[in-house]
Design an enzyme around this catalytic site. Structure first.
Site, PDB file in Angstrom:
ATOM      1  N   GLY A 149      -0.596   5.394   7.091  1.00  0.00           N
ATOM      2  CA  GLY A 149      -0.103   4.679   6.178  1.00  0.00           C
ATOM      3  C   GLY A 149       0.103   5.511   4.761  1.00  0.00           C
ATOM      4  N   HIS A 150       0.885   4.996   3.858  1.00  0.00           N
ATOM      5  CA  HIS A 150       1.134   5.668   2.570  1.00  0.00           C
ATOM      6  C   HIS A 150      -0.047   5.723   1.795  1.00  0.00           C
ATOM      7  CE1 HIS A 150       2.796   1.941   0.401  1.00  0.00           C
ATOM      8  NE2 HIS A 150       1.735   1.674   1.295  1.00  0.00           N
ATOM      9  N   ASN A 151      -0.330   6.799   1.260  1.00  0.00           N
ATOM     10  CA  ASN A 151      -1.565   7.165   0.259  1.00  0.00           C
ATOM     11  C   ASN A 151      -2.825   7.229   0.790  1.00  0.00           C
ATOM     12  OD1 ASN A 151       0.540   6.497  -1.759  1.00  0.00           O
ATOM     13  ND2 ASN A 151      -0.298   4.252  -1.344  1.00  0.00           N
TER      14      ASN A 151
END
EC number: 2.3.1.191
Lengths: 349, 349, 349
Positions: free
Chosen positions: C236-238
């Site tokens: 996922g993002h980050n």
């Protein structure tokens, strides 16, 4: 080049506290923001950082302490921040037309201002709306329909006759309209059931990278308006997903299941086939749903049970061996007690 | 344009009850079928609908009540319906040849009547059988072999030297022959073990969209004849999957595992590496298989246990906290009993 | 054409026992190896096969019985075998240049000896290092940077401005830099939060087929040096993944989670968002991690608990119904005992 707090407050429907002529060029988080940037407070836990941030302005909810900073006050600072990100960073797509190296079939209709990159295949009878962007490797099979403002990223495949609404975004490698998994045992092995239905993706849906949505056997697999689907999700044939659902990464929904509106399926959830899941249901990560669920509950576990019951059960799970030992010990003690009582109490009960 | 019930009964190996000259143009479900369509009854639960369907004819199993409708009686109505879907809706692929924008390497051999769309890459030394269809974005690496009547949908990738049998269908974005996940720790990090084996996909296999099948480290990853694989499935290197298996979406099979014939792995099942799973085994959805399994059983859970035991255990799971409370209460009572008995019975036992 | 054991021993940093002029042309497993091949013993369980293998030489750990065969003795035979596989089977990539049918944008910089196949899209402002190989269907969005010796297999997509280090391999269909799954509820539905960050993939990373790694909302999703990611994984993002991690197939890691160095996530593991997982942690297959984990432990289950506790709990799980029956029986017996004692002991306690 920047925008004044006054302008931004109008755009956001908020009000400025402080210097409304202060100029902002961009955005950043509370810790990272500097001169010329605007930041926001969404979680009250970080309220003290408002005093120390180097940002030119802070977006705050009503009543929050601005510590004397320039403030734009709005009801929902997180949403306001998202809107400013859009304002500063999302530009209308460029109109590049049909580029060399794209392959366009017969009887294709196109709206205005489309961009079709090299290596795109648009088969016979496809219809494209206005401002459609097709990145390289996109394959649109015969008879596909796309609405306005649709963006399909690299190597997306839309199979025969599927229909995509307006403002739909599909990320790289997603497949919409592959054959449903349907076979009839014929004694020797499996006979393929032709999948002659389609997929309909309604307006404002977003589909994640490498997600797969199978076409219906006979009629329609439907993804409701505003529903957001993450990466690597599987949606089986004949499913009907309601509006404004959130379907997180690696979820799998088996065939012919109906999901209500505003349902959240967390990561890696599995839902069995031929079920009905009510509106506003939330399913916790990694859960498995084997049966119908009424509206408005939260469920977890495999098989999924009400979330609170599951939490309590899981609290005991690690202590199961201990519990078992306790029960063994009790058995022995009770036997002993019975023996002792029996010794003193010879008459049959 | 339609077909008579007489013709259809011959095609299906069934018999007509009623007007065998009645004409049928298409198919639909019991509820949706209308004049000129044929429908079927597979589930006895819906038997009453036979009386009310607007279809011109109904496919029924022997002995079912036809309510005076035109009937084609066959042993397996579901299979018959699938066969009629094929008859009415599946047409032999068109022969379009090698289209402009396809890239064909040296020493490529091709059977007759192939269709190769723009944007396909056929590397050196590839061999294609008769009636092969390669949709846009298909990549065939050097030395790949495809049998007759193979269809590879958009953006399928077949890696170096892999061999695909006859009548194989691979849906969009699937990858066959990517490197197995093999590394040797070298103290500092991980050293890649070259994966020099291949994948062999036997006849009549179907592979779902965005599924991945890794090549063997040294020899062969094999998918047995007639096996059907759904979307987003992972099959690790060196696996050998038997004939006529059903592998449902998002299943993962770790490296070097051997699966028997006619095995069913339901959605999101995980199977550990280096195992042997016997013929006719069924694994319930979301289960995890940590060890070998003998033929013919049904298993569920993580770790998987016999399905009936798992059902019983899951029935208790939600009531664990209650069970724990009962045990605590029992402990107290037994202590009390012991105390009371001890008080009256001072001599040591 | 072969190589002498003497040469190979130098290459491996080992020593020859036996005829160091013996020639070897290739490698195989203990069972399959024949004349002219070298094999290895990694698992002591198969030590007796050293006596019977038909291989010309065997790679053994110090102290193992060579049964009079030609031996190369090394500290880590498995690693040595991997190195010989590389020596015999992995050849430096051919330099084919930019082939016809590739599409190269403006302001693209390229190192020496690149190979760009037909159907590749390299957008404006992309930078490629030396000895980069881009297979057909690769899409490099504007501003992407690739280091030296990078191989991107067919239909890989690298989104806007992402940065890929040296010696990175990405298998077919993987997507790096798709939008993170971020929306702000706006009362009616969900408002898309623009994802303006990037993905950074450090040196010596390998990414499996059809894996997806989302770009950060604002800053960077990072994959640490030497980390190996299997097929169909979602990151996922980050997220920030440390160095030399092993992330097995179908793992999902939710947004903003930080994973330490040398962490192993087995197949189908799910990790919740905003967590910190310490160095050297191992998570068992199919587990779900709902909270932070300190370094150096092994965890299993959903929710994950220390692996040994989980094993013990799972041992009891199947016997839960039996345990429940035992408790019911105990309840009855204790009641009985209480009744009997009560009868003899009329005064209140």
């Amino acid at each position: 080049m920047g925008k004044s707090l006054k302008e931004l407050a109008v755009y956001l429907g908020g009000r400025v506290i402080g210097d409304d002529s202060a100029l902002v060029q961009g955005l950043a988080g509370l810790d990272d923001a500097g001169e010329g940037q605007i930041t926001f407070l969404a979680n009250p836990r970080y309220a003290s950082k408002v005093a120390t941030t180097k940002a030119t302005a802070v977006i705050l909810p009503p009543g929050a302490d601005g510590h004397g900073r320039n403030v734009i006050e709005v009801a929902n600072p997180y949403l306001a921040f998202a809107k400013l990100l859009t304002l500063f960073h999302v530009h209308p797509p460029q109109f590049l037309g049909v580029m060399e190296g794209a392959s366009i079939g017969r009887d294709v209709s196109m709206g205005s201002d489309v961009t079709i990159y090299p290596g795109v295949w648009v088969a016979d009878g496809v219809r494209l709306g206005n401002r459609v962007t097709l990145y390289p490797g996109v394959a649109l099979y015969p008879g596909v329909t796309l609405g306005d403002d649709v963006t399909l990223h690299a190597n997306v495949s839309i199979r025969e006759r599927c229909r995509i609404g307006n403002r739909v975004i599909v990320h790289d490698g997603a497949v919409i309209g592959s054959d449903g998994f349907g076979y009839a045992p014929d004694g020797a092995g499996y006979y393929k059931i032709p999948q002659i239905g389609i997929v309909v993706v309604e307006d404002d849906v977003e589909v994640g990278a490498n997600t797969t949505i199978d076409r219906a056997a006979l009629d329609v697999t439907r993804i409701g308006r505003g529903t957001k689907i993450d990466n690597l999700v599987q949606i089986g044939h004949n499913c009907v997903i309601g509006e404004n659902c959130m379907i997180v990464s690696q979820v799998g929904i088996s065939g012919s299941t109906r999901i209500g509106t505003h349902v959240t399926l967390a990561g890696q959830v599995g839902v069995a086939g031929h079920l009905t899941i009510g509106d506003n249901v939330m399913i916790g990560a990694k859960s498995g749903v084997p049966g119908n669920l009424p509206p408005n509950g939260m469920y977890s576990g495999m098989p999924a049970i009400p979330h609170k019951e599951w939490l309590r059960a899981m609290g005991v799970l690690g202590r199961l061996p201990e519990l078992r030992k306790t029960v063994s010990l009790l058995e022995k003690k009770v036997e002993e007690l019975e023996a002792r009582l029996g010794a003193r109490d010879p008459e049959p009960v």
